[in-house]
Design an enzyme around this catalytic site. Structure first.
Site, PDB file in Angstrom:
ATOM      1  NE  ARG A  80      -4.434  10.996  -2.773  1.00 18.14           N
ATOM      2  CZ  ARG A  80      -4.451  10.363  -1.605  1.00 18.14           C
ATOM      3  NH1 ARG A  80      -5.227  10.798  -0.635  1.00 18.14           N
ATOM      4  NH2 ARG A  80      -3.710   9.293  -1.393  1.00 18.14           N
ATOM      5  CG  ASP A 130       1.028  11.594   2.785  1.00 18.73           C
ATOM      6  OD1 ASP A 130       0.237  12.549   2.883  1.00 18.73           O
ATOM      7  OD2 ASP A 130       0.729  10.430   3.119  1.00 18.73           O
ATOM      8  CG  HIS A 154      -3.869   7.046   7.426  1.00 16.20           C
ATOM      9  ND1 HIS A 154      -4.003   7.349   6.102  1.00 16.20           N
ATOM     10  CD2 HIS A 154      -5.115   7.221   7.966  1.00 16.20           C
ATOM     11  CE1 HIS A 154      -5.269   7.672   5.846  1.00 16.20           C
ATOM     12  NE2 HIS A 154      -5.956   7.609   6.971  1.00 16.20           N
ATOM     13  CB  SER A 169      -8.692   8.700   8.796  1.00 15.94           C
ATOM     14  OG  SER A 169      -8.544   8.838   7.399  1.00 15.94           O
ATOM     15  CG  HIS A 172      -1.887   3.983  -1.836  1.00 20.24           C
ATOM     16  ND1 HIS A 172      -3.077   3.309  -1.818  1.00 20.24           N
ATOM     17  CD2 HIS A 172      -2.144   5.232  -1.375  1.00 20.24           C
ATOM     18  CE1 HIS A 172      -4.023   4.127  -1.373  1.00 20.24           C
ATOM     19  NE2 HIS A 172      -3.486   5.307  -1.093  1.00 20.24           N
TER      20      HIS A 172
HETATM   21  N1  NMX Z   1       9.311   1.876   1.996  1.00 25.75           N
HETATM   22  C1  NMX Z   1       9.756   0.682   2.400  1.00 25.75           C
HETATM   23  N2  NMX Z   1       9.044  -0.426   2.421  1.00 25.75           N
HETATM   24  C2  NMX Z   1       7.799  -0.347   1.970  1.00 25.75           C
HETATM   25  C3  NMX Z   1       7.259   0.845   1.470  1.00 25.75           C
HETATM   26  C4  NMX Z   1       8.051   1.994   1.518  1.00 25.75           C
HETATM   27  N3  NMX Z   1       7.614   3.190   1.109  1.00 25.75           N
HETATM   28  N4  NMX Z   1       5.995   0.619   1.084  1.00 25.75           N
HETATM   29  C5  NMX Z   1       5.741  -0.684   1.309  1.00 25.75           C
HETATM   30  N5  NMX Z   1       6.830  -1.258   1.861  1.00 25.75           N
HETATM   31  C6  NMX Z   1       6.955  -2.617   2.344  1.00 25.75           C
HETATM   32  C7  NMX Z   1       5.942  -2.833   3.456  1.00 25.75           C
HETATM   33  O1  NMX Z   1       6.429  -2.309   4.675  1.00 25.75           O
HETATM   34  C8  NMX Z   1       5.800  -4.328   3.430  1.00 25.75           C
HETATM   35  O2  NMX Z   1       6.930  -4.876   4.036  1.00 25.75           O
HETATM   36  P1  NMX Z   1       6.827  -6.136   5.031  1.00 25.75           P
HETATM   37  O3  NMX Z   1       6.207  -7.230   4.218  1.00 25.75           O
HETATM   38  O4  NMX Z   1       8.217  -6.393   5.429  1.00 25.75           O
HETATM   39  O5  NMX Z   1       5.928  -5.704   6.147  1.00 25.75           O
HETATM   40  C9  NMX Z   1       5.889  -4.640   1.934  1.00 25.75           C
HETATM   41  O6  NMX Z   1       6.584  -3.514   1.343  1.00 25.75           O
HETATM   42  C10 NMX Z   1       4.566  -4.803   1.258  1.00 25.75           C
HETATM   43  O7  NMX Z   1       3.795  -3.663   1.494  1.00 25.75           O
HETATM   44  P2  NMX Z   1       2.656  -3.246   0.482  1.00 25.75           P
HETATM   45  O8  NMX Z   1       1.685  -4.357   0.421  1.00 25.75           O
HETATM   46  O9  NMX Z   1       3.271  -2.748  -0.754  1.00 25.75           O
HETATM   47  O10 NMX Z   1       2.025  -1.975   1.192  1.00 25.75           O
HETATM   48  P3  NMX Z   1       1.037  -1.943   2.412  1.00 25.75           P
HETATM   49  O11 NMX Z   1      -0.343  -1.951   1.871  1.00 25.75           O
HETATM   50  O12 NMX Z   1       1.364  -2.932   3.438  1.00 25.75           O
HETATM   51  O13 NMX Z   1       1.367  -0.505   3.020  1.00 25.75           O
HETATM   52  C11 NMX Z   1       1.821   1.785   3.044  1.00 25.75           C
HETATM   53  C12 NMX Z   1       1.043   0.667   2.387  1.00 25.75           C
HETATM   54  C13 NMX Z   1       1.359   3.101   2.507  1.00 25.75           C
HETATM   55  C14 NMX Z   1       1.574   1.747   4.533  1.00 25.75           C
HETATM   56  C15 NMX Z   1       3.328   1.564   2.754  1.00 25.75           C
HETATM   57  O14 NMX Z   1       3.550   1.656   1.371  1.00 25.75           O
HETATM   58  C16 NMX Z   1       4.201   2.530   3.470  1.00 25.75           C
HETATM   59  O15 NMX Z   1       4.574   2.253   4.615  1.00 25.75           O
HETATM   60  N6  NMX Z   1       4.587   3.687   2.816  1.00 25.75           N
HETATM   61  C17 NMX Z   1       5.362   4.685   3.459  1.00 25.75           C
HETATM   62  C18 NMX Z   1       4.511   5.488   4.400  1.00 25.75           C
HETATM   63  C19 NMX Z   1       3.585   6.378   3.666  1.00 25.75           C
HETATM   64  O16 NMX Z   1       3.969   7.054   2.740  1.00 25.75           O
HETATM   65  N7  NMX Z   1       2.341   6.412   4.094  1.00 25.75           N
HETATM   66  C20 NMX Z   1       1.383   7.297   3.533  1.00 25.75           C
HETATM   67  C21 NMX Z   1       0.350   6.598   2.756  1.00 25.75           C
HETATM   68  C22 NMX Z   1      -0.437   7.687   2.127  1.00 25.75           C
HETATM   69  N8  NMX Z   1      -1.594   7.209   1.459  1.00 25.75           N
HETATM   70  O17 NMX Z   1      -2.115   6.162   1.848  1.00 25.75           O
HETATM   71  O18 NMX Z   1      -2.040   7.879   0.572  1.00 25.75           O
END
Ligand code: NMX
Length: 972
Positions: free
Chosen positions: A861, A907, A806, A776, A852
């Site tokens: 947070r 979150d 997000h 965002s 994250h």
């Molecule tokens: N559950 C399952 N798998 C996960 C999760 C999770 N909570 N977090 C990361 N992974 C997976 C991710 O999908 C990726 O898999 P692949 O290689 O198969 O695509 C792998 O772990 C590596 O991801 P990361 O490098 O650790 O995280 P990335 O930077 O790509 O993503 C988020 C960060 C926040 C998008 C991810 O952790 C996520 O999807 N979390 C759940 C959704 C969420 O809570 N979002 C809110 C974020 C709030 N915030 O940013 O403060």
């Protein structure tokens, strides 16, 4: 400008008064025509230092000015010196120092708490000289009795089984070694230290140190900084249990559950003579040992009887550590440090060669042994108790009299006097401390300064400091206070005289703060943001003053460092969503992977502490955060109140914005309805109007400011409209003119429980900004870089926020938690929960609320929302479930092997709190996030315009380009 003139005038007056007073002293003449305060000074001839039988040798070396020049030429720029005019100290005797002119000074800082027995103590000198004449150095590859005798002497001073001694050369080295022992012995990595603690500046101990002014931005290792059990400033006062619980929680939530060790000073030295809450170490040592760790006492400043009541500082807390580190006073000025531990811990060191070339060399050992002997012989521990008790008692009397003395603390000759501009808010009196510090030096008294804000006098003299000396230094402080030069009797009087705002702080500061550290000092959060805020009472005029200097700053960075490389971009980064690529300028906040977000340098707990609140000890008002993000300064309550009113005055939403929302089906997602409302508000854009009229680019920031404030002010009404339209039959609640921003938002949504108002203030504050790279913020910034107005830019940002990875995770978490409850009930066991998490993962979904893109620890947070829950809804079943998830989810995500951060993010917690107070409609939650985010995005947008940031246009490449490029690179 007027303020600067006032400062200069006040400085000149002070200087004139001082030099006249000196003249009068030197010539013994009475200046009858002097001003009233001057005549008071001269009539009351300054008390003399107690007589002392020592004549300094005539000094024939280079002058202060010559030494300074040479230092500047040949020594590192990080060296700093005390005083506007640095002192050239050329001789020392017991508790006195002499400058190049033979002037005697009472040394109340002992070479930074190092000279224990006294400068050039004859008996110690004799042993050092005798040993030097025989043998200076041979190392421990040969035998020598001095190291063995000294080790024996030291071991005899230790309680319990602390019997094995290692000699090193400094406190930093001692703490390095202790940390290594803890890790080797326990097989664990993670260390815990206290915030506000200082344990050294070497590349590993800098991680243990927890004062940003001393920390370079280098990797800090596996180190956690827990709450400081500071009876004066800590949130639990002297109640050790609260702080001890924080350690327990930190181990449970922030570590793997197993730690290497815990280190603490028993009275924090550099941090400003802060004594730990009574009983703290006892509980914490138990907790740490249960988690597999060892306990390290840093006695670098507190050891050898300085505290008076005990020989070692840790004894004041009734504990026996596993490892003790010491330095400074151990050598009375010799470069000497030691680590003492148990034979069991020491045994792990024998797996490799452990050796220190100079550690325990014959000269240092002979000197160290002499120090032990002299301190005992002269009964210095008892002496410290007597003189210290007297000194602390008299300082406390002064505290009764002078509002500006916020706290007098310490033990023995380890004393701190903290100055504050108001006792209730405990605002550090940095300027006043700096002035008094200079004036004490003028009078021949050298004290130290400490604390993150430099507003604590550290009185830690050689242990031979006498009662007469103590009386003398008190008299001077007192006399100058009486003269109203610095500390007029009631602080209110000084304010009415206009003295405090006139203090020449800005002129002294660069000389007191290390020159290289001075940059970090000015950037350092609490020092910078709490500087007196004299620029004007409203945001617009503050910005107007601040913008030119920031424009200059940016210009200089570009011209000086434009070609400096900030890292290498790898193919991984290009394919991997630009993770880790430094590519954006975002002034309002910075996200540290380990520590979490800092708003203009302030962490969330710091914001909770310093930003004005609606209630005593309540949550910060989001208006205060907006002020902080925009100006980089902590606002006063009055400024925040004025801003609240300004936002209310700007809050009227045109009817067509509501009609635009009404054109959508009620079933449309709340974010779609909200963004539609924002787009409709754009019709009133001042920026677009001004642009159409040909505004000059140097003025862009002004209509951007207007739009931004209007937008922030109007969003709660638009957001509340969407909520009431979808979930409450369209019954709209008007704004309440008596409420602040957060409370009003809650009120318009239909929630008037005062605790929900508090929650909303906290929610808006912590969701406001998260540096620039998140979807965002980045989108808003990108769109704005094309000179789109704030409404268009923010609407674009909202569309990014509405994605489930997000901001939509705000809703996803609660929906997921509710699905858990629906399927398994509220009293779900951890095993059932594990199965549910695996089921989610196996169905190809993410566990919402965990992980994250940048953070590598639990989101602060999350932690502050958890603290809110613990305070207000500890028994809520959904909160209990969230707590269980904290135990269950991270190990599972870790097991996946690919998740970089298995810990919860913001979150994971917010929905449960909102749900508790009746805001149960999870689909709406991201709208709340959106309202909050406007504060950060718009603040930065104003600065984007003010700094003239250009159109954003990174280079993109094709896969073919990547393949070719990488092949070429490999061949080369
Ligand atoms: N559950 C399952 N798998 C996960 C999760 C999770 N909570 N977090 C990361 N992974 C997976 C991710 O999908 C990726 O898999 P692949 O290689 O198969 O695509 C792998 O772990 C590596 O991801 P990361 O490098 O650790 O995280 P990335 O930077 O790509 O993503 C988020 C960060 C926040 C998008 C991810 O952790 C996520 O999807 N979390 C759940 C959704 C969420 O809570 N979002 C809110 C974020 C709030 N915030 O940013 O403060």
């Amino acid at each position: 400008m007027a303020f600067r003139r006032q400062i200069i005038r006040a400085t000149l007056q002070n200087a004139k008064r001082n030099s006249l007073a000196q003249l009068a002293r030197a010539g013994g003449r009475c200046l009858s025509t002097a001003s009233p305060s001057l005549s008071a000074a001269t009539a009351d001839a300054p008390p003399q230092l107690p007589p002392f039988d020592h004549r300094p040798k005539p000094y024939k070396g280079p002058s202060a000015e010559e030494v300074l020049q040479k230092r500047k030429t040949y020594l590192g720029p990080s060296l700093f010196y005390y005083y506007q005019k640095p002192l050239n100290i050329v001789e020392g005797k017991m508790q006195y120092l002499y400058d190049e002119n033979g002037k005697r000074y009472l040394d109340a800082f002992a070479g930074i708490v190092t000279v224990s027995a006294g400068h050039c103590h004859p008996e110690i000198l004799k042993d050092i000289v005798e040993q030097s004449e025989l043998l200076q150095h041979a190392t421990t590859i040969y035998l020598h009795h001095a190291i063995a005798d000294f080790a024996e002497g030291l071991a005899e001073k230790m309680p319990g089984n602390l019997k094995v001694v290692y000699f090193v050369n400094s406190g930093s080295e001692a703490n390095e070694l202790a940390m290594m022992m803890a890790r080797l012995y326990t097989g664990n990595l993670e260390m815990i230290s206290l915030r506000n603690g200082y344990h050294g500046g070497s590349s590993n101990t800098i991680g243990l140190t927890a004062l940003n002014t001393w920390k370079y931005p280098i990797p800090q290792g596996e180190i956690h900084h827990v709450m400081n059990p500071d009876p004066y400033r800590g949130i639990f006062g002297s109640d050790a249990a609260g702080y001890a619980k924080d350690v327990e929680d930190h181990i449970a939530y922030g570590t793997s559950g197993r730690v290497a060790g815990f280190i603490a000073e028993t009275i924090q030295g550099v941090g400003g003579a802060v004594e730990l809450a009574p009983g703290y170490l006892k509980t914490v040592y138990d907790t740490v040992r249960k988690a597999g760790g060892v306990c390290i006492a840093d006695e670098v400043q507190t050891g050898f009887g300085r505290t008076g009541s005990h020989y070692w500082g840790f004894e004041t807390q009734g504990v026996i550590p596993d490892i003790v580190t010491m330095a400074k006073g151990i050598g009375n000025g010799l470069p000497l440090g030691a680590v003492v531990t148990t034979p069991e811990i020491a045994s792990v060191m024998s797996q490799k060669i452990q050796f220190n070339t100079f550690g325990g060399n014959p000269v240092c050992s002979a000197g160290g042994l002499a120090v032990l002997r002299v301190l005992d012989k002269e009964k210095r521990q008892q002496h410290c108790a007597q003189v210290g008790t007297h000194l602390i008692g008299r300082l406390r009397d002064l505290k009764e009299k002078y509002e500006i003395i916020g706290d007098v603390r310490g033990r023995g000759l380890m004393v701190g006097v903290e100055l504050v501009t108001d006792r209730k808010e405990k605002t550090p009196a940095k300027a006043e401390t700096a002035v008094l510090f200079e004036q004490l030096r003028e009078l021949g008294i050298l004290v130290g300064k400490g604390g993150l804000h430099g507003n604590v006098f550290r009185i830690k003299p050689p242990m031979c400091f006498s009662k007469d000396d103590a009386v003398r230094s008190l008299k001077e402080t007192h006399r100058y206070s009486e003269e109203e030069r610095v500390l007029p009797r009631p602080a209110s009087l000084s304010l009415s005289l206009g003295i405090l705002p006139l203090t020449p702080y800005a002129l002294f500061l660069p000389h007191i703060i290390p020159p290289s550290a001075s940059e970090s000092f000015f950037r350092s959060p609490l020092n910078k943001v709490q500087q007196p805020n004299n620029l004007g009472s409203d945001l617009h005029s503050q910005l107007k003053e601040l913008i030119p200097e920031q424009q200059e700053r940016l210009k200089k960075i570009r011209s000086d460092y434009g070609k400096v490389q900030l890292g290498n971009i790898t193919t991984d980064m290009v394919i991997g969503g630009m993770r880790g690529m430094v590519g954006l300028l975002w002034e309002t906040s910075l996200l540290d992977p380990e520590e979490g977000i800092r708003f203009r340098g302030l962490s969330i707990p710091e914001c909770q502490k310093v930003l004005p609140a609606a209630q005593p000890d309540g949550e910060p008002l989001p208006e205060g955060l907006l002020w902080l993000l925009l100006t980089g300064k902590v606002p006063s309550k009055e400024q925040v109140n004025a801003l609240s009113k300004e936002l209310r005055d700007r809050a009227a939403v045109p009817d067509y914005a509501f009609k635009a929302i009404d054109a959508l089906p009620v079933s449309a997602h709340p974010m779609t309805q909200f963004t539609t409302g924002v787009m409709a508000l754009q019709v009133q854009s001042e920026f677009q109007k001004a642009y159409d009229q040909g505004i000059h680019k140097s003025k862009y920031w002004e209509p951007t400011f207007e739009d931004s404030l209007n937008l922030i002010a109007r969003l709660p009404a638009v957001a509340a409209y969407v909520y009431r339209r979808i979930f409450k039959d369209g019954k709209i609640i008007p704004m309440d003119d008596s409420l602040d921003y957060g409370a009003n938002f809650s009120h318009m949504l239909g929630f008037d429980d005062p605790k929900m108002h508090e929650l909303m203030r906290l929610y808006v504050t912590i969701h406001s900004d998260h540096e620039g790279g998140n979807v965002s913020a980045h989108t808003g910034h990108l769109v704005a870089s094309a000179l789109s107005d704030p409404y268009l830019s923010f609407a674009a940002a909202l569309n990014g926020l509405a994605g489930p990875l997000h901001g939509l995770a705000n809703q996803e978490v609660l929906l997921w938690i509710k699905s858990v409850v629906e399927e398994c009930g509220e009293n779900i066991s951890k095993d059932q929960l594990k199965d549910y998490v695996w089921k989610t993962l196996n169905s190809g979904k993410v566990v919402p609320g965990f992980g994250h893109g940048v953070l590598r620890k639990t989101d602060p947070r999350y932690m502050c929302q958890r603290e809110f829950a613990l305070k207000h809804l500890p028994k809520d079943p959904l909160f209990q479930l969230v707590s269980k998830l904290y135990d269950v989810v991270p190990p599972i995500l870790t097991e996946l092997g690919k998740v970089k951060n298995p810990w919860p993010n913001v979150d994971a917690h917010s929905g449960v709190l909102l749900n508790y107070y009746g805001l149960t409609e999870a689909r709406y939650y991201t709208v709340l996030f959106g309202v909050s985010r406007s504060i950060g995005i718009c603040s930065q947008l104003i600065w984007d315009r003010a700094l003239g940031l250009p159109l954003e246009r990174p280079k993109s490449v094709t896969m073919e380009w990547l393949e070719n490029h990488c092949k070429k690179a490999a061949a080369a």
